[in-house]
Design a protein around this motif. Sequence first.
Motif, short mmCIF file in Angstrom:
data_model
loop_
_atom_site.label_atom_id
_atom_site.label_comp_id
_atom_site.label_asym_id
_atom_site.label_seq_id
_atom_site.Cartn_x
_atom_site.Cartn_y
_atom_site.Cartn_z
N LEU A 1 1.39 6.98 -9.89
CA LEU A 1 1.85 8.23 -10.46
C LEU A 1 2.79 7.98 -11.63
O LEU A 1 2.66 8.59 -12.70
N SER B 1 2.48 14.80 -3.88
CA SER B 1 2.09 13.64 -4.68
C SER B 1 0.64 13.69 -5.15
O SER B 1 0.34 13.38 -6.30
N HIS B 2 -0.28 14.06 -4.28
CA HIS B 2 -1.69 14.08 -4.68
C HIS B 2 -1.96 15.14 -5.76
O HIS B 2 -2.75 14.91 -6.67
N LEU C 1 -0.69 13.62 -8.96
CA LEU C 1 -1.64 12.61 -9.43
C LEU C 1 -2.81 13.27 -10.16
O LEU C 1 -3.23 12.82 -11.22
N CYS D 1 8.61 12.84 -6.10
CA CYS D 1 7.48 12.75 -5.18
C CYS D 1 7.80 11.89 -3.96
O CYS D 1 7.26 12.13 -2.88
N GLU E 1 0.81 -1.22 0.00
CA GLU E 1 0.00 0.00 0.00
C GLU E 1 0.85 1.28 0.00
O GLU E 1 0.51 2.24 -0.69
N TRP F 1 -5.77 11.53 -12.13
CA TRP F 1 -6.33 10.76 -11.03
C TRP F 1 -7.46 11.57 -10.39
O TRP F 1 -7.31 12.75 -10.11
N ARG G 1 1.89 2.16 -3.59
CA ARG G 1 0.89 2.25 -4.67
C ARG G 1 0.77 3.65 -5.27
O ARG G 1 0.66 3.80 -6.48
N MET G 2 0.79 4.67 -4.44
CA MET G 2 0.64 6.02 -4.96
C MET G 2 1.78 6.36 -5.93
O MET G 2 1.56 6.94 -6.99
N TYR G 3 3.00 5.96 -5.58
CA TYR G 3 4.15 6.27 -6.42
C TYR G 3 4.15 5.47 -7.71
O TYR G 3 4.46 6.00 -8.79
N GLU H 1 8.46 10.26 -10.17
CA GLU H 1 8.25 9.34 -9.06
C GLU H 1 9.28 9.59 -7.95
O GLU H 1 8.93 9.70 -6.78
#
Length: 70
Positions: free
Chosen positions: A24, A60-61, A64, A53, A16, A69, A19-21, A50
């Motif tokens: 992205l 990061s958000h 995205l 971030c 988890e 996103w 996942r964001m990275y 990446e």
Amino acid sequence: EFIPTNEVWIDDDIVEDERMYVLLHELCEHALMAQKMTYHDAHTRASQLEYYCREHPDESHEKLAEYGWK
């Protein structure tokens, strides 16, 4: 192909916190290739974003969202 057009799928084995990275990276790469950038160049740019971030997670958000996103 199995993955529908304009979708990005990531492996469900990715932990988890990563996942964001990974998402992205994939969204950035996909967007750049849609603009006719080569995979190699898009991958390089996505990797740079990446890594940036990862050092600046508070951005990061926002990044995205720039790549679609919701």
